[in-house]
Design a protein around this motif. Structure first.
Motif, short mmCIF file in Angstrom:
data_model
loop_
_atom_site.label_atom_id
_atom_site.label_comp_id
_atom_site.label_asym_id
_atom_site.label_seq_id
_atom_site.Cartn_x
_atom_site.Cartn_y
_atom_site.Cartn_z
N ALA A 75 1.29 -1.36 -0.08
CA ALA A 75 0.08 0.18 0.14
C ALA A 75 0.67 1.30 -0.34
N ALA A 76 1.69 1.30 0.55
CA ALA A 76 2.63 2.53 0.09
C ALA A 76 3.78 2.37 -0.44
N ALA A 77 3.80 1.56 -1.68
CA ALA A 77 4.34 1.12 -2.73
C ALA A 77 4.06 2.33 -3.67
N ASP A 78 4.96 3.28 -4.71
CA ASP A 78 4.17 3.59 -5.87
C ASP A 78 3.91 3.09 -6.56
N GLY A 79 3.13 3.30 -7.62
CA GLY A 79 2.73 2.31 -9.00
C GLY A 79 2.52 1.34 -8.58
N PRO A 80 2.15 0.16 -9.69
CA PRO A 80 1.72 -1.30 -9.72
C PRO A 80 3.00 -2.07 -9.79
N GLU A 81 3.77 -1.58 -9.88
CA GLU A 81 5.00 -1.77 -10.43
C GLU A 81 6.09 -1.97 -8.74
N GLY A 82 5.50 -1.07 -8.66
CA GLY A 82 5.99 -0.59 -7.01
C GLY A 82 5.64 -1.24 -6.40
N LYS A 83 4.17 -2.13 -6.33
CA LYS A 83 3.95 -2.92 -5.56
C LYS A 83 4.19 -4.21 -5.69
N VAL A 84 4.33 -4.62 -6.56
CA VAL A 84 5.01 -6.11 -7.36
C VAL A 84 5.61 -6.49 -6.44
N GLU A 85 7.02 -4.91 -6.57
CA GLU A 85 8.85 -5.07 -6.19
C GLU A 85 8.35 -5.73 -4.51
N ALA A 86 7.46 -4.52 -3.53
CA ALA A 86 7.32 -4.02 -2.48
C ALA A 86 6.60 -6.04 -2.08
N TYR A 87 5.94 -6.76 -2.82
CA TYR A 87 5.01 -7.50 -3.07
C TYR A 87 6.51 -8.99 -2.28
N VAL A 88 7.40 -9.15 -3.70
CA VAL A 88 7.96 -9.89 -3.45
C VAL A 88 9.60 -9.63 -2.45
N ARG A 89 9.32 -8.44 -2.01
CA ARG A 89 11.15 -7.82 -0.87
C ARG A 89 10.33 -8.33 0.28
N GLN A 90 8.63 -7.94 0.59
CA GLN A 90 8.39 -8.45 1.85
C GLN A 90 7.31 -9.66 1.88
N GLN A 91 7.91 -10.32 1.39
CA GLN A 91 7.81 -11.73 2.04
C GLN A 91 9.07 -12.55 1.74
N LEU A 92 9.97 -11.63 1.08
CA LEU A 92 11.90 -12.16 1.28
C LEU A 92 12.09 -12.14 2.83
N ALA A 93 12.14 -10.73 3.10
CA ALA A 93 12.81 -10.17 4.14
C ALA A 93 11.91 -11.02 4.93
N LEU A 94 10.58 -11.63 4.89
CA LEU A 94 9.94 -12.28 6.56
C LEU A 94 10.72 -13.77 7.02
N VAL A 95 11.73 -14.64 6.10
CA VAL A 95 11.93 -15.78 5.48
C VAL A 95 12.47 -15.37 7.29
#
Length: 185
Positions: A75-95
């Motif tokens: 939700a804090a990311a800019d634009g749809p591509e930013g949301k895709v990147e945030a989706y991937v990065r956050q899941q991997l950060a939670l590993v």
């Protein structure tokens, strides 16, 4: 009395998270739960009828929190591509998060149909979150793309969990690159 039971149940779930993250599903036993919490083994059965019941409750409690963290970053990311990147990065950060390690251990185990369905439903929630961003990017089949994108994330999670030769940050960057190139089509 109800507050005491709630505290005991929370302590059992916390012990289960620790056991799963330390030793996988083989480590999640009622004697181990009893030892970690200081309860008698028979008392553990008052809270959970089986290992699968512990697993189901962990999924019900932890997965929505994990998904909410992913959704907040998106939700804090800019634009749809930013949301895709945030989706991937956050899941991997939670590993490295104990809740995530427990979910990974759970998903690798043999569970009953009810527990598996709850895990599938929780994952479906994550797929729905990213499908909206993919729809905003104009993707022709956002749900299919979202499921495939989650496959990239899952593969990166496994690579990080295995302690691969690559640095976790390099794995994350590669997964983001693959995800963005793939969804751009």
């Amino acid at each position: 009395m109800a507050e005491h039971r709630s505290m005991q149940r929370a302590a059992l779930l916390d012990a289960a998270r620790s056991l799963l993250s330390e030793g996988g599903t083989e480590a999640l036993t009622f004697p181990a739960l009893a030892e970690r919490t200081g309860l008698a083994r028979s008392s553990v059965y008052e809270y959970f009828r089986s290992r699968a019941a512990v697993v189901e409750e962990l999924c019900e409690v932890d997965f929505p929190l994990w998904a909410a963290e992913v959704e907040a970053v998106m939700a804090a990311a800019d634009g749809p591509e930013g949301k895709v990147e945030a989706y991937v990065r956050q899941q991997l950060a939670l590993v490295g998060d104990r809740r995530h390690r427990a979910v990974v251990a759970i998903s690798a185990s043999e569970l009953d149909a009810g527990a598996r369905e709850k895990i599938r439903a929780a994952h479906g929630g994550l797929v729905a979150i990213i499908a909206e961003a993919l729809r905003d990017m104009g993707h022709a089949e956002p749900r299919l793309a979202a499921m495939l994108l989650q496959g990239v994330v899952d593969a990166a999670v496994r690579r990080i969990e295995l302690g691969a030769a690559e640095d976790p940050e390099a794995i994350t960057d590669a997964a983001v690159t693959m995800a963005l190139r793939g969804v751009r089509g």
